[in-house]
Scaffold this motif. Structure first.
Motif, PDB file in Angstrom:
ATOM      1  N   ALA A 352      31.345  90.185 113.977  1.00 15.32           N
ATOM      2  CA  ALA A 352      30.520  91.238 113.374  1.00 15.32           C
ATOM      3  C   ALA A 352      31.301  92.542 113.309  1.00 15.32           C
ATOM      4  CB  ALA A 352      29.236  91.422 114.173  1.00 15.32           C
ATOM      5  N   CYS A 353      32.036  92.850 114.371  1.00 13.86           N
ATOM      6  CA  CYS A 353      32.797  94.101 114.399  1.00 13.86           C
ATOM      7  C   CYS A 353      33.973  94.065 113.431  1.00 13.86           C
ATOM      8  CB  CYS A 353      33.293  94.364 115.818  1.00 13.86           C
ATOM      9  SG  CYS A 353      31.995  94.764 117.018  1.00 13.86           S
ATOM     10  N   VAL A 354      34.689  92.956 113.387  1.00 14.68           N
ATOM     11  CA  VAL A 354      35.852  92.840 112.501  1.00 14.68           C
ATOM     12  C   VAL A 354      35.430  92.920 111.040  1.00 14.68           C
ATOM     13  CG1 VAL A 354      37.666  91.278 111.694  1.00 14.68           C
ATOM     14  CG2 VAL A 354      37.270  91.568 114.144  1.00 14.68           C
ATOM     15  N   TYR A 355      34.409  92.158 110.669  1.00 16.99           N
ATOM     16  CA  TYR A 355      33.989  92.118 109.268  1.00 16.99           C
ATOM     17  C   TYR A 355      33.230  93.366 108.848  1.00 16.99           C
ATOM     18  CZ  TYR A 355      35.642  87.457 108.142  1.00 16.99           C
ATOM     19  OH  TYR A 355      36.453  86.383 107.870  1.00 16.99           O
ATOM     20  N   ALA A 356      32.806  94.178 109.804  1.00 14.90           N
ATOM     21  CA  ALA A 356      32.197  95.456 109.447  1.00 14.90           C
ATOM     22  C   ALA A 356      33.207  96.391 108.790  1.00 14.90           C
ATOM     23  CB  ALA A 356      31.605  96.119 110.691  1.00 14.90           C
ATOM     24  N   PHE A 357      34.507  96.102 108.949  1.00 13.62           N
ATOM     25  CA  PHE A 357      35.559  96.882 108.297  1.00 13.62           C
ATOM     26  C   PHE A 357      35.952  96.282 106.946  1.00 13.62           C
ATOM     27  CE2 PHE A 357      35.853  98.410 112.602  1.00 13.62           C
ATOM     28  CZ  PHE A 357      36.300  99.714 112.479  1.00 13.62           C
ATOM     29  N   ARG A 358      35.193  95.311 106.457  1.00 14.35           N
ATOM     30  CA  ARG A 358      35.449  94.704 105.156  1.00 14.35           C
ATOM     31  C   ARG A 358      34.217  94.955 104.286  1.00 14.35           C
ATOM     32  NH1 ARG A 358      38.497  89.049 107.033  1.00 14.35           N
ATOM     33  NH2 ARG A 358      39.848  90.089 108.585  1.00 14.35           N
ATOM     34  N   PRO A 359      34.320  95.858 103.337  1.00  4.60           N
ATOM     35  CA  PRO A 359      33.126  96.322 102.611  1.00  4.60           C
ATOM     36  C   PRO A 359      32.267  95.212 102.028  1.00  4.60           C
ATOM     37  CG  PRO A 359      34.986  97.725 102.102  1.00  4.60           C
ATOM     38  CD  PRO A 359      35.539  96.595 102.930  1.00  4.60           C
ATOM     39  N   ARG A 360      32.888  94.157 101.522  1.00  6.22           N
ATOM     40  CA  ARG A 360      32.108  93.084 100.897  1.00  6.22           C
ATOM     41  C   ARG A 360      31.104  92.485 101.874  1.00  6.22           C
ATOM     42  NH1 ARG A 360      34.527  87.340  98.521  1.00  6.22           N
ATOM     43  NH2 ARG A 360      32.516  86.498  97.837  1.00  6.22           N
ATOM     44  N   TRP A 361      31.433  92.465 103.153  1.00  6.63           N
ATOM     45  CA  TRP A 361      30.605  91.758 104.131  1.00  6.63           C
ATOM     46  C   TRP A 361      29.887  92.698 105.090  1.00  6.63           C
ATOM     47  CZ3 TRP A 361      30.185  87.320 102.047  1.00  6.63           C
ATOM     48  CH2 TRP A 361      31.286  86.689 101.458  1.00  6.63           C
ATOM     49  N   ARG A 362      30.009  93.996 104.895  1.00  5.70           N
ATOM     50  CA  ARG A 362      29.481  94.928 105.878  1.00  5.70           C
ATOM     51  C   ARG A 362      27.992  94.748 106.118  1.00  5.70           C
ATOM     52  NH1 ARG A 362      27.487 100.444 105.865  1.00  5.70           N
ATOM     53  NH2 ARG A 362      27.835 101.330 107.940  1.00  5.70           N
ATOM     54  N   MET A 363      27.185  94.633 105.083  1.00  3.59           N
ATOM     55  CA  MET A 363      25.752  94.506 105.289  1.00  3.59           C
ATOM     56  C   MET A 363      25.384  93.151 105.885  1.00  3.59           C
ATOM     57  SD  MET A 363      24.877  97.455 104.703  1.00  3.59           S
ATOM     58  CE  MET A 363      23.177  97.140 105.176  1.00  3.59           C
ATOM     59  N   LEU A 364      26.184  92.131 105.591  1.00  2.00           N
ATOM     60  CA  LEU A 364      25.957  90.838 106.228  1.00  2.00           C
ATOM     61  C   LEU A 364      26.109  90.945 107.738  1.00  2.00           C
ATOM     62  CD1 LEU A 364      25.611  87.743 106.276  1.00  2.00           C
ATOM     63  CD2 LEU A 364      28.073  87.559 105.806  1.00  2.00           C
ATOM     64  N   THR A 365      27.040  91.789 108.194  1.00  2.00           N
ATOM     65  CA  THR A 365      27.263  91.885 109.635  1.00  2.00           C
ATOM     66  C   THR A 365      26.040  92.421 110.372  1.00  2.00           C
ATOM     67  OG1 THR A 365      28.229  94.127 109.477  1.00  2.00           O
ATOM     68  CG2 THR A 365      29.741  92.236 109.302  1.00  2.00           C
ATOM     69  N   ARG A 366      25.208  93.203 109.699  1.00  2.00           N
ATOM     70  CA  ARG A 366      23.974  93.677 110.346  1.00  2.00           C
ATOM     71  C   ARG A 366      23.078  92.501 110.689  1.00  2.00           C
ATOM     72  NH1 ARG A 366      20.210  96.891 106.432  1.00  2.00           N
ATOM     73  NH2 ARG A 366      20.229  94.793 105.539  1.00  2.00           N
ATOM     74  N   ASP A 367      22.833  91.627 109.713  1.00  2.00           N
ATOM     75  CA  ASP A 367      21.991  90.454 109.966  1.00  2.00           C
ATOM     76  C   ASP A 367      22.676  89.509 110.961  1.00  2.00           C
ATOM     77  OD1 ASP A 367      20.205  91.486 108.119  1.00  2.00           O
ATOM     78  OD2 ASP A 367      21.063  90.333 106.459  1.00  2.00           O
ATOM     79  N   TRP A 368      23.985  89.377 110.809  1.00  2.00           N
ATOM     80  CA  TRP A 368      24.730  88.493 111.711  1.00  2.00           C
ATOM     81  C   TRP A 368      24.647  89.002 113.151  1.00  2.00           C
ATOM     82  CZ3 TRP A 368      26.837  83.848 111.877  1.00  2.00           C
ATOM     83  CH2 TRP A 368      27.811  83.565 112.819  1.00  2.00           C
TER      84      TRP A 368
END
Length: 374
Positions: A352-368
């Motif tokens: 979740a922390c790593v992909y929060a720095f990748r804009p395409r997946w940032r909002m997914l990391t909230r649900d994840w």
């Protein structure tokens, strides 16, 4: 008890003496000529800046540079990096796949890969590839070999096969046939991985990656997210979740360490089929080989499959096939369920922390992130 005070103190100190990025990682940026680029990935750097990797929307060229704390973008021209002197020649020979500014780049050519590094890092990486080749050969696993070195440019042999990631993506074929292929691939991985992990090298050849190290890695990524405001969840919830995950890693007995990849996921494993039907397994990015609890690699692979499903890159059926194989290997290696759970919890939060720095997946990391707490 594992506490996060050190991480909070480091973050507070940085906030007091250095600027903070004004916003989370943006979806797009413009260079000084007004060229529009899509930000693909970002990494925390010093002085409140981010290292970014971005694609030119018009040309598809991959470029790297910094996003300053005040929002200023500083990108190098395509195929240039003063810390990677061989990069201009390399990009003339192939396709630039990865460019982490001043750190490394990877170029694909016909029949080889070129890895560009700062010259001071070359000797260590050559040694790591040689050891990986030696240690994995006994398990019937193929890894890239260094075939040539020119200052900071390493030429690596290709590893035959298709990654588990690509095999798991829907390709428009018959779903039943796709699942059969995937089941065979995972069965082959399980056969080789048990042999890989069950025969660790002698002590002293590789570092021991301990649960404390995993907890520290997780805490570091949490601190990055808090410093840059990238993970769209409340800071107290993130701190509490990371504290719980770290304590879970440390509150039960360790299993004896085995040979471990340390960054095992579905893009790192390649499967091939020979002319007579026999299968081969390849493994890439082996620079981080270490001794660790077998749950480390298995949990990392297990959680990546769940994340691929959340990304829409893997079906629920495909995920189930992989999970069955992974849990079968865990049983064969006598991995306690609580150790697999502990490393899985840490991996979920770290992703979740790593992909929060990748804009395409940032909002997914909230649900994840919220799913990781269930």
């Amino acid at each position: 008890m594992f506490t996060l005070l050190a991480g909070r103190d480091r973050g507070t100190a940085r906030d007091a003496c250095s600027p903070r990025l004004m916003t989370a990682v943006p979806d797009t940026v413009q260079d000084h000529r007004g060229i529009q680029l899509t930000v693909r990935r970002a990494w925390p750097a010093n002085n409140g800046r981010l290292t970014i990797e971005a694609l030119e929307e018009a040309t598809g060229h991959l470029r790297a540079g910094h996003l300053e704390a005040d929002g200023t973008v500083a990108l190098t021209p395509f195929g240039e990096d003063s810390a990677l002197p061989g990069l201009p020649t390399a990009v003339d020979a192939g396709e630039l796949l990865v460019h982490r500014f001043t750190k490394r780049a990877v170029v694909k050519t016909d029949g080889a890969y070129l890895k560009l590094l700062p010259p001071r890092k070359v000797a260590r990486v050559i040694a790591a590839h040689a050891m990986a080749s030696e240690l994995t050969a006994a398990a019937g696993i193929t890894t890239p070999r260094v075939t040539d070195v020119d200052e900071g440019t390493l030429t690596l042999s290709t590893v035959p096969g298709v990654s588990l990631h690509d095999l798991g993506r829907s390709g428009g074929g018959d779903p039943g046939d796709d699942l059969v292929t995937l089941e065979r691939a995972w069965s082959l991985w399980a056969e080789h991985w048990s042999a890989f992990a069950a025969a660790p090298p002698g002590e002293g050849r590789l570092p021991f990656y301990r649960p404390e190290d995993e907890a520290e890695t997780l805490t570091t990524w949490m601190t990055h997210c808090l410093d840059f405001g990238t993970l769209p969840v409340p800071a107290p919830a993130l701190r509490s979740a990371v504290d719980d995950a770290a304590n879970h890693l440390l509150d039960t007995s360790l299993q004896a360490p085995v040979l471990s990849h340390r960054d095992l996921h579905d893009k790192q494993v390649l499967l091939s089929t020979g002319s007579t039907g026999e299968g081969g397994l390849g493994l890439i990015d082996c620079d981080t080989l270490a001794l660790a609890e077998p749950a480390l690699d298995l949990a990392n692979l297990l959680v990546h499959l769940a994340f691929r499903e959340a990304q829409g890159l893997l079906s629920a059926e495909g995920r189930a096939v992989g999970e069955t194989a992974i849990r079968g290997v865990a049983e064969e290696l006598s991995v306690p369920e609580d150790r697999l759970d502990a490393y899985s919890g840490s991996t979920k939060l770290r992703l979740a922390c790593v992909y929060a720095f990748r804009p395409r997946w940032r909002m997914l990391t909230r649900d994840w992130f919220h799913d990781a707490l269930l």
